[in-house]
Design an enzyme around this catalytic site. Structure first.
Site, PDB file in Angstrom:
ATOM      1  N   ASP A 103       0.840  -1.193   0.000  1.00  0.00           N
ATOM      2  CA  ASP A 103       0.000   0.000   0.000  1.00  0.00           C
ATOM      3  C   ASP A 103       0.881   1.252   0.000  1.00  0.00           C
ATOM      4  O   ASP A 103       2.047   1.211   0.391  1.00  0.00           O
ATOM      5  CB  ASP A 103      -0.897   0.023   1.247  1.00  0.00           C
ATOM      6  CG  ASP A 103      -1.856  -1.151   1.265  1.00  0.00           C
ATOM      7  OD1 ASP A 103      -2.157  -1.689   0.180  1.00  0.00           O
ATOM      8  OD2 ASP A 103      -2.296  -1.521   2.371  1.00  0.00           O
TER       9      ASP A 103
HETATM   10  N1  URA Z   1      -1.262  -5.991   3.893  1.00  0.00           N
HETATM   11  C1  URA Z   1      -1.777  -4.748   3.841  1.00  0.00           C
HETATM   12  O1  URA Z   1      -2.834  -4.464   4.394  1.00  0.00           O
HETATM   13  N2  URA Z   1      -1.087  -3.797   3.176  1.00  0.00           N
HETATM   14  C2  URA Z   1       0.107  -4.034   2.581  1.00  0.00           C
HETATM   15  O2  URA Z   1       0.701  -3.107   2.014  1.00  0.00           O
HETATM   16  C3  URA Z   1       0.634  -5.338   2.661  1.00  0.00           C
HETATM   17  C4  URA Z   1      -0.079  -6.305   3.314  1.00  0.00           C
END
Ligand code: URA
Length: 235
Positions: A103
């Protein structure tokens, strides 16, 4: 054996025309010799330099990035900064992409490559390449969370595979997943009413984010590190 101008263009992102111009201007060396013909055929073991930048000689490139916050895991985005923008010219090649998504606000280990087969192998849920994250949440970490993660949390897109949660502090833990669904860790903690405030990927397979790689920095992986990613570790 590929043409010199094609290799330089593919591996640096400059146009074929600019690659040709750099070659005829004497800015390119192949295994120590200035080469001025664009159609020069480059051998597998040749070392190419454009100015003082080494152009990687491997058929594919594998880059480790310590992803900082604020970058999206995409090759292009009309509005936001992408992780590809962090790749320095000497490692850049046409066709590189992030192998898996983090993310925008997640930090840590990210692999960037132009090898689609490799990306598939490390991301396919069937291959079970474990990905470990350091997580901070806004509530105390509980035994129920640990149990729930291990048994398999039910999300809107189905039950998650068993995940390991290791408590490292009142509000912190390490979570190891063997699949990678959209916002998976955030959604898993969401099932317990908790919000993830910091998320950082520590490792993939047996490969850990190098400690000396600062946020925003990249480097090429060694063959040993590459093999470690695909090696299964006993969690
Ligand atoms: N899980 C998430 O919620 N975000 C990420 O970036 C990676 C794993």
């Amino acid at each position: 054996m590929e043409r010199l101008d094609k290799i330089i263009s593919n591996r640096t992102g400059i146009s074929r025309k600019d690659a040709k111009a750099a070659i005829s201007a004497g800015k390119v060396t192949v295994s120590g010799k200035i080469i001025r013909s664009s159609d020069f055929k480059v051998g597998e073991n040749d070392e190419i330099f454009l100015g003082c930048n080494k152009i990687s000689g491997n058929a594919h490139i594998y880059i480790v990035l310590n992803k900082p916050k604020g970058y999206v895991s995409a090759t292009e985005d009309p509005e936001q900064k992408t992780v590809i923008e962090l790749v320095p010219p000497e490692l850049f090649r046409n066709g590189i992409f992030p192998a898996g998504r983090l993310d925008k606000d997640t930090t840590g280990l990210m692999i960037i490559t132009d090898d689609g087969d490799f990306a598939h192998r490390i991301l396919a849920p069937k291959k079970h390449v474990p990905k470990k994250y350091a997580v901070t949440i806004d509530l105390p970490v509980t035994d129920e969370m640990e149990k729930g993660f291990s048994e398999g949390i039910e999300l809107s897109d189905g039950i998650c595979k068993s995940a390991k949660l290791l408590k490292t502090g009142d509000f912190t833990c390490e979570v190891t997943l063997s699949e990678g669904r959209y916002h998976q860790i955030k959604r898993m903690f969401g099932c317990f009413g908790a919000k993830v405030t910091e998320l950082h990927r520590l490792s993939m397979g047996g490969f850990c984010l190098p400690e000396n790689l600062l946020p925003g920095e990249c480097r090429e992986l060694t063959n040993e590190e590459l093999a470690l990613i695909e090696s299964k570790v006993n969690e």
